[in-house]
Design an enzyme around this catalytic site. Structure first.
Site, PDB file in Angstrom:
ATOM      1  N   ASP A   1       0.867  -1.175   0.000  1.00  0.00           N
ATOM      2  CA  ASP A   1       0.000   0.000   0.000  1.00  0.00           C
ATOM      3  C   ASP A   1       0.905   1.226   0.000  1.00  0.00           C
ATOM      4  OD1 ASP A   1      -2.609   1.434   0.509  1.00  0.00           O
ATOM      5  OD2 ASP A   1      -1.569   1.984   2.352  1.00  0.00           O
TER       6      ASP A   1
ATOM      7  N   GLU B   1       1.637  11.105   0.942  1.00  0.00           N
ATOM      8  CA  GLU B   1       0.868  12.287   1.354  1.00  0.00           C
ATOM      9  C   GLU B   1       1.722  13.548   1.169  1.00  0.00           C
ATOM     10  OE1 GLU B   1      -1.100  11.765   5.160  1.00  0.00           O
ATOM     11  OE2 GLU B   1      -1.127   9.596   4.904  1.00  0.00           O
TER      12      GLU B   1
ATOM     13  N   TYR C   1     -11.559  11.451   5.994  1.00  0.00           N
ATOM     14  CA  TYR C   1     -11.595  11.964   7.362  1.00  0.00           C
ATOM     15  C   TYR C   1     -10.623  13.126   7.465  1.00  0.00           C
ATOM     16  CZ  TYR C   1      -8.335   7.946   7.166  1.00  0.00           C
ATOM     17  OH  TYR C   1      -7.406   7.012   6.780  1.00  0.00           O
TER      18      TYR C   1
END
Length: 401
Positions: free
Chosen positions: A151, A155, A235
């Protein structure tokens, strides 16, 4: 009627792809307080092991003062995987993989990067030799531990979340194009290795939820062709450094929220990806198992502290900060429910502490939405934030069936 909201009766008439994935991050650095033995693999389809880093110039970690964890790499090749604690990480991975013996649906994947450790992604993505080193290092690790994939938690492409220190490069204008190239090369290598090993190696990413990340959508659609799916981090729409309280994982729009017009809510994030042409069964919606708190919040006209000016982030959360585990959130003040956003919140009028969080009711709403939209499933951050009864995981798992 709220945009994107489908009444249950109408939803039952739809025939979407069955949602099946229930994916949880396991934070390896919390192994002492939350050992692998506490993981209920029977209710998960995948654990994402957080986090593995990337090596660059013989070092890994982030020199930015708020992180400051630079250390030598175990394998000093640009792009190779680097570990926080190689021995402990290895022990954690072996223990997670052992859970597969009694849970055949369960898979274990390493997650590379994260908020603190995304600072080397741009360099690796821009270098063909570094990309090749990453692929070789990753395949060696997957085979060594019997893992199921990787994964990539970058960011973010084109805009580093953690500020880059002077003399370092953490973002480039061509990051998105390089990410597409990297994923394409990784898919080709994984498919070839999978034929040799008789298994499928998955490739997923953790992706931003706002419009800046998706852009016009073309790059995301192209990237998705090389991925098994995209985990949307739906979120952190509101954070405790903001002056006013707000929901960090609203499902739907609430006209009372000042940022509703910016599309800072989960269903809008999903629709951005669908609108970009990413197939629904390549999208997993993220949900939080944690909350955030503000302090000194005015009660406001409703007496519930919602969307009111506060005095900053709370200081009675985890380690004296503004983050709350689920059990801790439940001990704070009185519970309220936002019927538009479909999320709970809590407010202690005496102390002025206001908490945004996820609970079993809001998870059921999100599971319903995921199934209505025919998405691949749900992802959450993270396993240790649940209560001792594993209330959130149990609810999410049962609701996704």
């Amino acid at each position: 009627m709220r945009a994107n909201y489908i009444p249950l009766a109408a939803a039952l008439a739809l025939s979407p792809v069955a949602a099946s994935e229930v994916i949880g991050y396991y934070p390896g650095w919390k192994h002492e307080s939350f050992p692998v033995s506490a993981v209920d693999a029977s209710r998960l389809t995948m654990a994402l092991y957080a986090f593995v880093d990337l090596c660059w110039n013989g070092k890994h970690g982030n020199p930015e003062p708020s992180v400051n964890d630079v250390a030598p790499c175990q394998e000093p090749l640009n792009g190779a995987l680097a570990w926080r604690d190689a021995a402990q990480d290895g022990a954690n991975l072996r223990a997670l993989v052992a859970l597969k013996q009694r849970n055949p649906q369960f898979k274990v994947v390493i997650s590379v990067g994260g908020w603190n450790w995304s600072n080397r992604f741009s360099n690796v993505a821009a270098s063909a030799p570094a990309r090749a080193n990453f692929i070789a290092s990753t395949l060696k690790t997957l085979r060594r531990y019997g893992l199921d994939g990787v994964d990539l938690d970058w960011e973010y492409p084109g805009e580093a979340g953690v500020p880059c220190v002077a003399g370092e490069v953490c973002a480039r204008p061509e990051d998105r194009r390089n990410f597409i190239t990297w994923a394409r090369e990784l898919r080709a290598a994984f498919d070839a290795a999978g034929k040799q090993d008789g298994k499928h190696y998955s490739i997923t990413i953790a992706a931003g939820a706002n419009g800046n990340y998706v852009g016009d959508g073309a790059w995301v659609k192209e990237l998705a062709r090389s991925l098994d799916w995209i985990n949307i981090m739906a979120y952190d729409y509101h954070m405790p450094w903001e002056k006013s309280s707000g929901h960090h994982a609203a499902l739907y729009a609430d006209a009372g929220d000042p940022v509703t017009a910016d599309g800072f809510y989960a269903s809008r994030s999903v629709q951005r990806y669908l609108g970009a042409g990413v197939a629904a069964d390549k999208l997993v919606m993220g949900v939080p198992f944690y909350g955030y708190g503000w302090k000194g919040c005015a009660p406001g006209p409703q007496g519930d502290g919602q969307y009111q000016l506060c005095q900053g982030g709370a200081t009675d959360g985890i380690n004296g900060g503004n983050s709350y585990g689920y059990a801790q959130a439940l001990r704070t003040g009185k519970r309220y429910w936002n019927a538009s956003a479909r999320v709970p919140y809590r407010y202690d009028a005496a102390s002025g502490v206001w908490v945004t969080y996820e609970d079993t009711a809001s998870l059921k709403e999100k599971a319903r939405y995921i199934k209505q939209q025919g998405l691949r499933g749900a992802m959450f951050w993270e396993l240790s934030a649940d209560d001792q009864e594993r209330s959130l995981l149990r609810t999410l798992s049962e609701s996704m069936k």
